[in-house]
Design a protein around this motif. Structure first.
Motif, PDB file in Angstrom:
ATOM      1  N   GLN A  82       0.826  -1.209   0.000  1.00  0.00           N
ATOM      2  CA  GLN A  82       0.000   0.000   0.000  1.00  0.00           C
ATOM      3  C   GLN A  82       0.859   1.258   0.000  1.00  0.00           C
ATOM      4  N   GLU A 105      -7.648  -0.067   8.520  1.00  0.00           N
ATOM      5  CA  GLU A 105      -8.005  -1.412   8.075  1.00  0.00           C
ATOM      6  C   GLU A 105      -7.938  -2.407   9.231  1.00  0.00           C
ATOM      7  N   THR A 108     -10.885  -1.929  11.510  1.00  0.00           N
ATOM      8  CA  THR A 108     -12.110  -2.485  10.929  1.00  0.00           C
ATOM      9  C   THR A 108     -12.169  -3.995  11.113  1.00  0.00           C
ATOM     10  N   LEU A 174     -19.197  -2.925   5.919  1.00  0.00           N
ATOM     11  CA  LEU A 174     -17.940  -3.426   5.359  1.00  0.00           C
ATOM     12  C   LEU A 174     -17.818  -3.077   3.880  1.00  0.00           C
ATOM     13  N   VAL A 175     -18.901  -3.239   3.131  1.00  0.00           N
ATOM     14  CA  VAL A 175     -18.899  -2.898   1.703  1.00  0.00           C
ATOM     15  C   VAL A 175     -18.629  -1.409   1.516  1.00  0.00           C
ATOM     16  N   TYR A 177     -17.062   0.532   3.545  1.00  0.00           N
ATOM     17  CA  TYR A 177     -15.665   0.783   3.907  1.00  0.00           C
ATOM     18  C   TYR A 177     -14.746   0.517   2.715  1.00  0.00           C
ATOM     19  N   VAL A 178     -14.941  -0.616   2.044  1.00  0.00           N
ATOM     20  CA  VAL A 178     -14.118  -0.977   0.893  1.00  0.00           C
ATOM     21  C   VAL A 178     -14.303   0.030  -0.241  1.00  0.00           C
ATOM     22  N   LEU A 181     -12.201   3.159   0.399  1.00  0.00           N
ATOM     23  CA  LEU A 181     -10.740   3.013   0.502  1.00  0.00           C
ATOM     24  C   LEU A 181      -9.958   3.812  -0.550  1.00  0.00           C
ATOM     25  N   GLN A 198     -16.026   7.404   7.532  1.00  0.00           N
ATOM     26  CA  GLN A 198     -16.045   6.334   8.519  1.00  0.00           C
ATOM     27  C   GLN A 198     -16.705   6.805   9.814  1.00  0.00           C
TER      28      GLN A 198
END
Length: 291
Positions: A82, A105, A108, A174-175, A177-178, A181, A198
């Motif tokens: 990353q 991450e 989470t 969760l979706v 959050y992704v 990103l 968030q």
């Protein structure tokens, strides 16, 4: 052609001014509510009431083990790839932004696992115990049996649950959050936006137990959260930042829960102003939708 360009520019200025006014209103609303202070109040209240430590202490060892394993794994296997990707867009700041991203991450993942399998009951006990400590037993009686006696142990007064506790970590969160990103590839501003988004998601979940105790349906909850977006985002952002701190995140998960319960207790006691919205208004709007 020139007139069309001028029209586009004028429209862009109008939209920008409108967005700025909305952002200004949200900031003012958040500041007026004082909601951002409740995670901090939660820390002081938790530290000053040792009886509230019992749920945390009962889960401390397994959660710290989980946190250590997840953070170590993420920094060993996810940090460098990353960092290399973010170096192209963030330059010398990539080291800092990648640390924040990796911690986010890790947080989470830890929340996903711990809240689902380890901490759920303990966090509910902490929330309910704080309500007892603040003498808000009337609202709590809707979802929990309370033991007799006027003793100085709010956790000890907690009896059998009458209603299921907090919602578990949702797949939707969760979706989302992704999806957010990639914002971290935008230097500085992107990371700030990511944390704020968030925070908004985190804020929407802090009073799940309170709404349950109030017997509010989905329409009532959505109406309240929509009307109070700024205060809940402010609370959620501060809570998110605290829970990004390695190894201390478990402590702040509990202090944030205490803060949320203190906020709920103040709402019940009408000692805090969030917005002009009132509970009767929510019920009225919800009944109109039902009709």
């Amino acid at each position: 052609m020139s007139s069309s360009v001028e029209n586009v520019k004028a429209k862009a200025k109008e939209v920008a001014a409108e967005d700025f006014d909305k952002a200004k209103h949200l900031v003012q609303s958040a500041a007026k509510s004082g909601a951002y202070l409740y995670p901090i109040k939660g820390i002081y209240y938790f530290l000053g009431h040792k009886s509230l430590w019992k749920p945390l202490l009962s889960k401390l060892a397994p959660t710290l083990t989980l946190s250590t394993g997840v953070i170590a794994f993420m920094f060993i296997f996810a940090y460098l790839p990353q960092a290399a990707a973010l170096a192209f867009v963030n330059g010398p700041l990539s080291a800092i932004t990648t640390i924040l991203l990796t911690l986010s991450e890790s947080s989470t993942i830890i929340n996903l696992i711990s809240r689902t399998f380890l901490l759920q009951d303990a966090l509910v006990d902490t929330f309910d115990g704080t309500l007892v400590a603040r003498n808000q037993t009337e609202v709590l009686a809707e979802g929990r049996q309370l033991k007799a006696g006027n003793f100085q142990d709010p956790i000890g007064k907690l009896g059998k649950l009458l209603k299921s506790p907090f919602e578990k970590f949702s797949p939707t969160a969760l979706v989302r959050y992704v999806m957010y990103l990639p914002l971290n590839f935008i230097p500085i501003i992107g990371t700030v936006l990511f944390v704020l988004l968030q925070g908004r998601s985190r804020g929407n979940s802090v009073h799940t137990r309170y709404f349950q105790l109030k017997k509010w349906n989905n329409s009532q909850r959505e109406a309240w959260l929509k009307e109070n977006t700024a205060p809940y985002t402010a609370f959620g952002t501060v809570a998110t930042l605290l829970e990004l701190i390695p190894f201390a995140s478990i402590l702040f998960s509990f202090t944030n829960t205490v803060g949320a319960a203190l906020w709920a207790a103040d709402i019940e006691a009408n000692n805090v102003m969030m917005t002009e919205m009132t509970v009767p208004r929510i019920n009225k709007e919800a009944s109109k939708k039902a009709e």
